[in-house]
Design an enzyme around this catalytic site. Structure first.
Site, PDB file in Angstrom:
ATOM      1  N   ASP A  18       0.835  -1.205   0.000  1.00 50.14           N
ATOM      2  CA  ASP A  18       0.000   0.000   0.000  1.00 50.14           C
ATOM      3  C   ASP A  18       0.867   1.251   0.000  1.00 50.14           C
ATOM      4  O   ASP A  18       1.914   1.282   0.659  1.00 50.14           O
ATOM      5  CB  ASP A  18      -0.891  -0.017   1.248  1.00 50.14           C
ATOM      6  CG  ASP A  18      -2.030   0.978   1.162  1.00 50.14           C
ATOM      7  OD1 ASP A  18      -2.329   1.463   0.044  1.00 50.14           O
ATOM      8  OD2 ASP A  18      -2.624   1.283   2.206  1.00 50.14           O
ATOM      9  N   ARG A  31       0.448   9.395 -10.256  1.00 50.41           N
ATOM     10  CA  ARG A  31       0.292   8.159  -9.502  1.00 50.41           C
ATOM     11  C   ARG A  31       0.953   6.980 -10.216  1.00 50.41           C
ATOM     12  O   ARG A  31       1.459   6.055  -9.570  1.00 50.41           O
ATOM     13  CB  ARG A  31      -1.196   7.862  -9.278  1.00 50.41           C
ATOM     14  CG  ARG A  31      -1.861   8.780  -8.271  1.00 50.41           C
ATOM     15  CD  ARG A  31      -3.363   8.497  -8.184  1.00 50.41           C
ATOM     16  NE  ARG A  31      -3.648   7.141  -7.748  1.00 50.41           N
ATOM     17  CZ  ARG A  31      -3.752   6.777  -6.462  1.00 50.41           C
ATOM     18  NH1 ARG A  31      -3.543   7.666  -5.507  1.00 50.41           N
ATOM     19  NH2 ARG A  31      -4.045   5.532  -6.145  1.00 50.41           N
ATOM     20  N   SER A  63      -6.697  -6.161  -6.264  1.00 49.65           N
ATOM     21  CA  SER A  63      -7.882  -6.688  -5.600  1.00 49.65           C
ATOM     22  C   SER A  63      -9.085  -6.644  -6.532  1.00 49.65           C
ATOM     23  O   SER A  63      -9.100  -5.913  -7.534  1.00 49.65           O
ATOM     24  CB  SER A  63      -8.178  -5.892  -4.324  1.00 49.65           C
ATOM     25  OG  SER A  63      -8.836  -4.680  -4.630  1.00 49.65           O
ATOM     26  N   ASN A  66     -10.259  -3.188  -6.919  1.00 48.07           N
ATOM     27  CA  ASN A  66      -9.440  -2.209  -7.638  1.00 48.07           C
ATOM     28  C   ASN A  66      -9.991  -1.852  -9.009  1.00 48.07           C
ATOM     29  O   ASN A  66      -9.605  -0.831  -9.593  1.00 48.07           O
ATOM     30  CB  ASN A  66      -8.004  -2.726  -7.798  1.00 48.07           C
ATOM     31  CG  ASN A  66      -7.179  -2.621  -6.530  1.00 48.07           C
ATOM     32  OD1 ASN A  66      -6.176  -3.317  -6.369  1.00 48.07           O
ATOM     33  ND2 ASN A  66      -7.599  -1.768  -5.602  1.00 48.07           N
ATOM     34  N   ARG A 192      -5.546  -2.253   8.585  1.00 47.50           N
ATOM     35  CA  ARG A 192      -6.686  -3.118   8.275  1.00 47.50           C
ATOM     36  C   ARG A 192      -6.250  -4.112   7.209  1.00 47.50           C
ATOM     37  O   ARG A 192      -5.265  -3.895   6.501  1.00 47.50           O
ATOM     38  CB  ARG A 192      -7.884  -2.291   7.795  1.00 47.50           C
ATOM     39  CG  ARG A 192      -7.605  -1.392   6.612  1.00 47.50           C
ATOM     40  CD  ARG A 192      -8.829  -0.580   6.221  1.00 47.50           C
ATOM     41  NE  ARG A 192      -8.525   0.339   5.133  1.00 47.50           N
ATOM     42  CZ  ARG A 192      -8.056   1.572   5.304  1.00 47.50           C
ATOM     43  NH1 ARG A 192      -7.852   2.041   6.533  1.00 47.50           N
ATOM     44  NH2 ARG A 192      -7.803   2.353   4.276  1.00 47.50           N
ATOM     45  N   LEU A 193      -7.003  -5.201   7.084  1.00 51.02           N
ATOM     46  CA  LEU A 193      -6.649  -6.261   6.141  1.00 51.02           C
ATOM     47  C   LEU A 193      -7.240  -6.050   4.752  1.00 51.02           C
ATOM     48  O   LEU A 193      -6.793  -6.664   3.786  1.00 51.02           O
ATOM     49  CB  LEU A 193      -7.096  -7.621   6.682  1.00 51.02           C
ATOM     50  CG  LEU A 193      -6.304  -8.118   7.895  1.00 51.02           C
ATOM     51  CD1 LEU A 193      -6.876  -9.447   8.390  1.00 51.02           C
ATOM     52  CD2 LEU A 193      -4.829  -8.277   7.555  1.00 51.02           C
ATOM     53  N   GLU A 205       0.508 -13.343  12.474  1.00 55.67           N
ATOM     54  CA  GLU A 205       0.985 -12.137  13.128  1.00 55.67           C
ATOM     55  C   GLU A 205       0.788 -10.979  12.149  1.00 55.67           C
ATOM     56  O   GLU A 205       1.023 -11.124  10.942  1.00 55.67           O
ATOM     57  CB  GLU A 205       2.470 -12.269  13.486  1.00 55.67           C
ATOM     58  CG  GLU A 205       2.759 -13.344  14.513  1.00 55.67           C
ATOM     59  CD  GLU A 205       2.101 -13.051  15.854  1.00 55.67           C
ATOM     60  OE1 GLU A 205       2.129 -11.885  16.292  1.00 55.67           O
ATOM     61  OE2 GLU A 205       1.555 -13.993  16.457  1.00 55.67           O
TER      62      GLU A 205
END
Length: 247
Positions: A18, A31, A63, A66, A192-193, A205
């Protein structure tokens, strides 16, 4: 080269890469330049993971959500992924890297999926680190697809409902045959996941680091593994107390 005790090296590390856009914005760049710099970080991460002795490295490349990004950005991301496969596949194959792809393959269009499948097939016999590319991937979609397959087996009489166990589900989802991640890293400071490996990450973990993905270096990776080595993993159990000497 920094050496780690093999007992402290995670077998499987997964990374939510990210921060490419924010990296570019902070420098007044498009970007797309952030995404290009992010591809360089991918190359470094694969080399470093192999050097450390990690057996599986899963990268959240694209994803299923996306696709909602601006069309030009999606097009550029697809172009970079294709360029990575075309440019790096020969090197990865020569270095004994195996490629696996997870995600929904049913609605992928264009030439990106065939390239990913080619990478899988070309490297299928390799025995070094396995790089798992999560493309068009969403954990909820993955579980829904698995449940539909299991429901179909039940409806056809091939499976009894009571035979649907956690192990059966694990063998039906996209990562069948791949151990669950010991460590999930997310860059950019977000904690966050984001619909990534929700089933597989039940006992992983989690490590959230402030570095933006293009700034993820060999040293960053080493530091993450050092932090992991300090964690105490109990998998829902209790730590056995250490008896005092002479007790």
């Amino acid at each position: 080269m920094q050496e780690f005790n093999p007992a402290n090296v995670p077998a499987h590390v997964a990374i939510i890469m990210d921060g490419n856009g924010r990296w570019a914005n902070a420098r007044g760049l498009p970007r797309t330049m952030g995404h290009r710099k992010g591809v360089e970080a991918v190359r470094g991460a694969v080399r470093t993971a192999a050097e450390i002795g990690i057996r599986y490295l899963t990268l959240f490349a694209f994803s299923s959500e996306n696709w909602n990004r601006p069309e030009n950005e999606v097009s550029d991301l697809m172009g970079l992924l294709k360029a990575f496969i075309r440019r790096d596949l020969a090197d990865l194959h020569r270095e004994n890297v195996r490629i696996r792809v997870i995600g929904d393959r049913s609605n992928s269009s264009g030439d990106i999926l065939p390239l990913l499948i080619e990478a899988e097939e070309t490297t299928v016999a390799n025995t070094g680190i396995t790089v798992v590319i999560a493309f068009n991937y969403g954990a909820r979609d993955e579980l829904a697809r698995a449940m539909r397959r299991l429901a179909g087996d039940v409806a056809a009489g091939r499976l009894r409902p009571e035979e649907i166990t956690a192990e059966r589900i694990s063998s039906t989802i996209d990562t069948a045959g791949i151990p669950d991640p010991d460590l999930i890293i997310r860059t950019s400071g977000e904690e966050r996941l984001s619909n990534f490996l929700l089933w597989q990450g039940a006992y992983s973990e989690l490590l959230f680091i402030p570095d933006l993905w293009p700034d993820f270096t060999r040293e960053t990776f080493f530091a993450a593994i050092e932090q992991y080595a300090c964690r105490e993993r109990r998998f829902g159990g209790l730590t056995q107390p250490t008896l005092a000497v002479g007790s």
